[in-house]
Design a protein around this motif. Sequence first.
Motif, short mmCIF file in Angstrom:
data_model
loop_
_atom_site.label_atom_id
_atom_site.label_comp_id
_atom_site.label_asym_id
_atom_site.label_seq_id
_atom_site.Cartn_x
_atom_site.Cartn_y
_atom_site.Cartn_z
N ALA A 148 0.82 -1.21 0.00
CA ALA A 148 0.00 0.00 0.00
C ALA A 148 0.85 1.27 0.00
O ALA A 148 0.40 2.33 -0.43
N LYS A 149 2.10 1.16 0.49
CA LYS A 149 2.97 2.32 0.55
C LYS A 149 3.87 2.46 -0.68
O LYS A 149 4.59 3.44 -0.81
N LYS A 150 3.84 1.48 -1.57
CA LYS A 150 4.73 1.49 -2.72
C LYS A 150 4.26 2.52 -3.75
O LYS A 150 3.09 2.59 -4.09
N ARG A 151 5.22 3.28 -4.27
CA ARG A 151 4.94 4.22 -5.34
C ARG A 151 5.47 3.62 -6.64
O ARG A 151 6.52 2.97 -6.67
N VAL A 152 4.73 3.82 -7.71
CA VAL A 152 5.11 3.29 -9.01
C VAL A 152 4.96 4.36 -10.07
O VAL A 152 4.35 5.41 -9.83
N TYR A 153 5.49 4.08 -11.26
CA TYR A 153 5.33 4.96 -12.40
C TYR A 153 4.53 4.22 -13.46
O TYR A 153 4.91 3.12 -13.89
N GLU A 154 3.40 4.80 -13.86
CA GLU A 154 2.56 4.18 -14.89
C GLU A 154 2.74 4.94 -16.20
O GLU A 154 2.35 6.11 -16.29
N PRO A 155 3.32 4.31 -17.22
CA PRO A 155 3.43 4.97 -18.52
C PRO A 155 2.04 5.12 -19.15
O PRO A 155 1.08 4.46 -18.75
N ASN A 156 1.95 5.99 -20.15
CA ASN A 156 0.69 6.13 -20.86
C ASN A 156 0.42 4.86 -21.67
O ASN A 156 1.33 4.10 -22.00
N ASP A 157 -0.84 4.65 -21.98
CA ASP A 157 -1.25 3.41 -22.65
C ASP A 157 -0.59 3.22 -24.01
O ASP A 157 -0.36 2.09 -24.46
N GLU A 158 -0.27 4.32 -24.68
CA GLU A 158 0.23 4.25 -26.05
C GLU A 158 1.56 3.50 -26.16
O GLU A 158 1.87 2.94 -27.22
#
Length: 534
Positions: free
Chosen positions: A199-209
């Motif tokens: 729950a404390k983890k931060r992530v980077y989500e790229p755009n769908d493209e």
Amino acid sequence: MKTKLLTTLCLLFVTTALWAQPNGTGTYYQKANGKKGRELKTAMFNIIKNPSVVHYDSLWYAYNISDRRVLDNEEFIWDMYSAISRYPLYTYPHGTGAGNTEGVKGIQREHSLVKKWFNPTDAPASGTKTYADVRPMYSDLVHVIPTDAVCNNNRNDLCYGEIGDPNNVDWQSAEGFSKKSKQGGCSTPGWAEQTENAAKKRVYEPNDEYKGDLARIYFYMVMCYEPGYLTWTPVRDESYKKTGEAVTLDGKHCGTWTSDMFNVEETEEGNDAYQPFAPWAFDMLIRWAKEDPVSQKEKDRNEIIWQLQGNRNPFVDYPGLEDYIWGEKKDVAFDYGGELPEEPTSDNCEVALNKTTLGVDWSATDNLRSYWTRTPIIFEKNGITFTYSYGMEGSKLYADDNELRLYNYNTLTLTAHNNEITEVEFTIPGRNHDNKTLVASVGEVNNNIWTGNTQEVTFASNYVSSTKAGGVSYYYYLGISNVKVTVANPTGIEQLKTERLNDNRIFNIVGVQMDENQLNAGVYIKNGRKVVIR
């Protein structure tokens, strides 16, 4: 009879992976043909391993070729993190703009597979080795992509993941993509069950493209760096100051990568890097690859990387290949889509190494090949393939009327077919720089004679500085004018021809007569000609 034939054809259809051969690849993927699952991954590794990557500082110039984008008749660097960046070619190294505004701060070199994750396992606590020492992956153009500085800084060294709750977003990119790139708390399915303090983890989500692009990059990385590779490491003095570099042959596989995205299994033999991803990350990347199919951008970039560093990403060339390596289709044989010519059996040979043998003429450019055309030079003699390559970060290839030269980082690989190499004798004229000697990936080299027992061996010249702070001249080389190769089992075809021809006897490659009714798959000699039993 028709029913039986139809059933057989159906079985063949469902047990062989069928793709069209990628344009221009020739027999590049031939060695992987017919392989499945784990063996398919290793076969692909042997095809794409040891890329001739450019120097890290040369990536800026590579991007002008590999990541060139034309918008409204203007040329820009293609950015997969930001939809608004319009950075022109040949500029903006290391983010030169002011403040923290996306689109104006500059471009950075982004290790999509975070560089901090691949510290060497043998790095001491003092930190005398760093991620920059793990090469060639440090400057592998496949995964080191140009990105907007602001977006890259927000990615930092975070895992890729998915952020489902809009209230849990800490930062997001500007408008332009169908779904913005963002940073925040992870909600990827499976993360909570498989990761401590999820729950404390931060992530980077790229755009769908571009999620599929990045997934295929990750698949390439765990394939290209599966077990190990020829590399160079720093030579340091007592104060750990870098004084030069030396070749080493014990490169570490992807099990040395440390991240929540990886979970390499321990076996009795050591780390098993066959499928190194944590389950949640593997499921996510497989899904991303399906949801965002291979694009023309990826195909074009793959072709240019083939020119710039001499290898390809097979997951771009064969969409869905990941399913045949790790997924539900891993029991289906791979078909590379091209012809399967008869593979020769290697025999003893002697070859003069010069520009005539290599089929090149560099005299118009001082015998130096273009730095930006780095595909290897390949020729064959007596069933032995010779591959002359820039090697990792090499800057020159050279051959004249008298010799081939191994400059710093250059490699010469000998590959035998249906046989093993046992001895290689080199003729080294002596017009070489001090302290330059041959090193080999396997076996031993003594007095310019290599001995061992292998189907493939790679040679390079040792790379050790003679000046302070590693200021090695790129012009140091080791010249080779001739090579004599001895194999384990000479074919003996000439001997069989003179002894008795035009009969039905059949021999194996060492000359032992065989029972034709009890032959296993392999290469045999009949009437002085090679016969392949499949």
